[in-house]
Design a protein around this motif. Structure first.
Motif, PDB file in Angstrom:
ATOM      1  N   SER A 300       0.824  -1.208   0.000  1.00 28.49           N
ATOM      2  CA  SER A 300       0.000   0.000   0.000  1.00 28.49           C
ATOM      3  C   SER A 300       0.852   1.249   0.000  1.00 28.49           C
ATOM      4  N   LEU A 301       1.130   1.736  -1.210  1.00 24.91           N
ATOM      5  CA  LEU A 301       1.875   2.985  -1.354  1.00 24.91           C
ATOM      6  C   LEU A 301       1.100   4.157  -0.778  1.00 24.91           C
ATOM      7  N   ILE A 302      -0.234   4.128  -0.892  1.00 22.63           N
ATOM      8  CA  ILE A 302      -1.032   5.236  -0.370  1.00 22.63           C
ATOM      9  C   ILE A 302      -0.852   5.347   1.134  1.00 22.63           C
ATOM     10  N   ALA A 303      -0.838   4.213   1.823  1.00 21.70           N
ATOM     11  CA  ALA A 303      -0.652   4.253   3.274  1.00 21.70           C
ATOM     12  C   ALA A 303       0.699   4.855   3.631  1.00 21.70           C
ATOM     13  N   VAL A 304       1.748   4.441   2.917  1.00 27.61           N
ATOM     14  CA  VAL A 304       3.088   4.975   3.185  1.00 27.61           C
ATOM     15  C   VAL A 304       3.121   6.475   2.919  1.00 27.61           C
ATOM     16  N   GLU A 305       2.599   6.890   1.752  1.00 26.95           N
ATOM     17  CA  GLU A 305       2.618   8.309   1.393  1.00 26.95           C
ATOM     18  C   GLU A 305       1.847   9.146   2.404  1.00 26.95           C
ATOM     19  N   ALA A 306       0.689   8.636   2.844  1.00 28.95           N
ATOM     20  CA  ALA A 306      -0.123   9.389   3.788  1.00 28.95           C
ATOM     21  C   ALA A 306       0.593   9.543   5.130  1.00 28.95           C
ATOM     22  N   LEU A 307       1.124   8.461   5.660  1.00 33.96           N
ATOM     23  CA  LEU A 307       1.795   8.537   6.953  1.00 33.96           C
ATOM     24  C   LEU A 307       3.008   9.466   6.883  1.00 33.96           C
ATOM     25  N   ALA A 309       3.260  11.976   5.060  1.00 39.76           N
ATOM     26  CA  ALA A 309       2.745  13.347   4.963  1.00 39.76           C
ATOM     27  C   ALA A 309       2.029  13.782   6.235  1.00 39.76           C
ATOM     28  N   GLY A 310       1.960  12.913   7.235  1.00 41.98           N
ATOM     29  CA  GLY A 310       1.288  13.265   8.475  1.00 41.98           C
ATOM     30  C   GLY A 310      -0.215  13.144   8.419  1.00 41.98           C
ATOM     31  N   VAL A 311      -0.730  12.290   7.522  1.00 40.23           N
ATOM     32  CA  VAL A 311      -2.180  12.112   7.369  1.00 40.23           C
ATOM     33  C   VAL A 311      -2.569  10.745   7.935  1.00 40.23           C
ATOM     34  N   PRO A 312      -3.410  10.688   8.969  1.00 47.02           N
ATOM     35  CA  PRO A 312      -3.832   9.395   9.521  1.00 47.02           C
ATOM     36  C   PRO A 312      -4.575   8.547   8.499  1.00 47.02           C
ATOM     37  N   VAL A 313      -4.369   7.233   8.587  1.00 47.06           N
ATOM     38  CA  VAL A 313      -4.971   6.274   7.666  1.00 47.06           C
ATOM     39  C   VAL A 313      -5.849   5.312   8.459  1.00 47.06           C
ATOM     40  N   ILE A 314      -7.112   5.189   8.060  1.00 45.13           N
ATOM     41  CA  ILE A 314      -8.012   4.174   8.616  1.00 45.13           C
ATOM     42  C   ILE A 314      -7.906   2.977   7.691  1.00 45.13           C
ATOM     43  N   ALA A 315      -7.458   1.837   8.192  1.00 45.26           N
ATOM     44  CA  ALA A 315      -7.125   0.714   7.318  1.00 45.26           C
ATOM     45  C   ALA A 315      -7.525  -0.603   7.959  1.00 45.26           C
ATOM     46  N   THR A 316      -7.355  -1.660   7.195  1.00 45.76           N
ATOM     47  CA  THR A 316      -7.654  -3.006   7.673  1.00 45.76           C
ATOM     48  C   THR A 316      -6.380  -3.693   8.139  1.00 45.76           C
ATOM     49  N   ARG A 317      -6.560  -4.619   9.046  1.00 46.32           N
ATOM     50  CA  ARG A 317      -5.445  -5.358   9.637  1.00 46.32           C
ATOM     51  C   ARG A 317      -5.140  -6.565   8.737  1.00 46.32           C
ATOM     52  N   ILE A 318      -4.366  -6.312   7.653  1.00 47.44           N
ATOM     53  CA  ILE A 318      -4.075  -7.351   6.669  1.00 47.44           C
ATOM     54  C   ILE A 318      -2.570  -7.406   6.414  1.00 47.44           C
ATOM     55  N   PRO A 319      -2.063  -8.587   5.985  1.00 45.98           N
ATOM     56  CA  PRO A 319      -0.639  -8.676   5.650  1.00 45.98           C
ATOM     57  C   PRO A 319      -0.277  -7.669   4.564  1.00 45.98           C
ATOM     58  N   GLY A 320       0.941  -7.219   4.596  1.00 49.09           N
ATOM     59  CA  GLY A 320       1.397  -6.185   3.664  1.00 49.09           C
ATOM     60  C   GLY A 320       1.370  -4.845   4.353  1.00 49.09           C
ATOM     61  N   PRO A 321       0.193  -4.202   4.483  1.00 50.22           N
ATOM     62  CA  PRO A 321       0.135  -2.950   5.226  1.00 50.22           C
ATOM     63  C   PRO A 321       0.592  -3.072   6.682  1.00 50.22           C
ATOM     64  N   LEU A 322       0.440  -4.251   7.277  1.00 44.76           N
ATOM     65  CA  LEU A 322       0.913  -4.417   8.653  1.00 44.76           C
ATOM     66  C   LEU A 322       2.426  -4.250   8.752  1.00 44.76           C
TER      67      LEU A 322
END
Length: 392
Positions: A300-307, A309-322
């Motif tokens: 998840s590039l979006i999650a990395v980019e958001a964090l 940039a200081g933007v909180p991400v509401i996400a699911t607890r799944i492999p990869g983004p974890l």
């Protein structure tokens, strides 16, 4: 002998699905930008040239680096497109004689397997970059056929979870997995070290709207079909004004568009095409929260980019983004858990300022692991290694 060979510069042919919205395409192009002075890159797009603004921006970025781009076919893969593009790829490989062909996701892998049917140079190195944890979800038989024809390829996962996902598929279909000496993880890079500092939390008056963004492909993988129920539930849990924007394209677009036009929550909901340079928009503070209810992701590039940039991400607890979110990250819910995701979203809306400050504090933990320099160094070392089995 051409300049690249004379100066011992690796010649790498990157094979991507298309010039359009996709994390794999972003990784391949960012990698080429990071290594443009060390590697002679060429791109082959299986499904043709750019068709939207995202694709045109990708093409402009490659042009700015002086990287040639060759197009495949507009034929659907199941209606002869795989063979047609495979033959074109085979012709290109024989003409360019690259040292390495790098394949990004299943359509390029299938295309290369078809190219091999027509005959390819024996000394060719093949590197597969695995971008997801669930592979060949609708094409299992074709996937097994392709996997057997890629058994000699080297493997790079964008996360440990992505590499494990490939191993699971191979095991389930009795395909010998790549040996550990030809398999590794190189995290995708999304920013340059020393880039701009993340924004501070945007001070909001009590009446100010919180700006929530869903950005990505409008496909079941991304959980966009869950967004209506998540929003309708979350809207009952907070009285703070909210502006939700859904940016993307995909097969579920008509369904989501209908909901946007008829939804009756107090939230202002809009919809638009994919956002070019999303990282820049996040860094400029145009959005306060990211909603990412994915069912599966490679990283998840979006999650990395958001964090970053200081933007909180509401996400699911799944492999990869974890592998992105630090231990104890407070805004995760289980995949498919609509009430859980709605509750986390409502809490993030209510507690936006302290959560934003917390996310800003996480940047130092992420910046080195997900930098373009780290990704470029990892791939350059890989490119410069001798072909497995070659004489030393």
């Amino acid at each position: 002998m051409d300049d690249a060979r004379r100066h011992n510069t690796p010649r790498v042919l990157q094979v991507i699905t298309h010039l359009a919205l996709g994390g794999a395409e972003e990784v391949a192009i960012s990698l080429a930008e990071a290594l443009q002075h060390d590697v002679a890159f060429t791109f082959f797009t299986v499904q043709g040239g750019p068709r939207d603004e995202i694709g045109r921006e990708f093409y402009r970025r490659l042009q700015a680096c002086g990287i040639p781009v060759h197009s495949g076919t507009v034929l659907p893969m199941k209606l002869g497109g795989a063979l047609a593009a495979g033959f074109q790829l085979r012709q290109l490989i024989w003409r360019l004689r690259p040292d390495i062909v790098q394949l990004h996701t299943e359509i390029p892998e299938t295309t290369f397997a078809c190219a091999a049917l027509f005959g390819l140079p024996r000394e060719l190195r093949v590197i597969r970059t695995i971008h997801n944890t669930t592979l060949w979800p609708a094409w299992a038989r074709l996937g097994a056929w392709t996997e057997r024809r890629l058994s000699g390829a080297e493997v790079v996962g964008v996360s440990q979870a992505a590499r494990d996902g490939l191993h699971r598929f191979q095991t389930a279909h009795r395909v010998p997995p790549a040996p550990s000496r030809r398999s590794q993880v190189i995290y995708a890079g999304v920013h340059r070290s020393g880039g701009p500092a993340p924004r501070a939390a945007r001070p909001l008056p009590p009446s100010g709207p919180v700006r929530v963004l869903f950005a990505g492909r409008l496909e079941p993988q991304k959980g966009v079909d869950l967004v209506p129920a998540i929003v309708e539930h979350a809207a009952t849990l907070t009285s703070r004004p909210v502006e939700l924007h859904i940016a993307g394209a995909g097969t579920l677009e008509p369904e989501i568009q209908r909901w946007v036009g008829t939804q009756a929550t107090p939230w202002a909901v809009t919809m638009g095409p994919p956002i070019p340079n999303l990282a820049g928009a996040l860094g400029e503070g145009r959005h306060d929260l990211i909603l990412m209810p994915s069912r599966f992701e490679g990283l998840s590039l979006i999650a990395v980019e958001a964090l970053l940039a200081g933007v909180p991400v509401i996400a699911t607890r799944i492999p990869g983004p974890l592998e992105v979110f630090p231990d104890g990250y407070p805004l995760l819910a289980e995949p498919e858990d609509v009430p859980g995701l709605a509750g986390v979203l409502a809490r993030a809306i209510e507690d936006l300022e302290p959560l934003t400050a917390h996310v800003v504090s996480l940047r130092s933990q992420l910046r080195d692991r997900f930098s373009l320099e780290a990704m470029g160094t990892g791939y350059l070392q890989l490119y410069r290694q001798p072909r497995p089995g070659a004489a030393q």
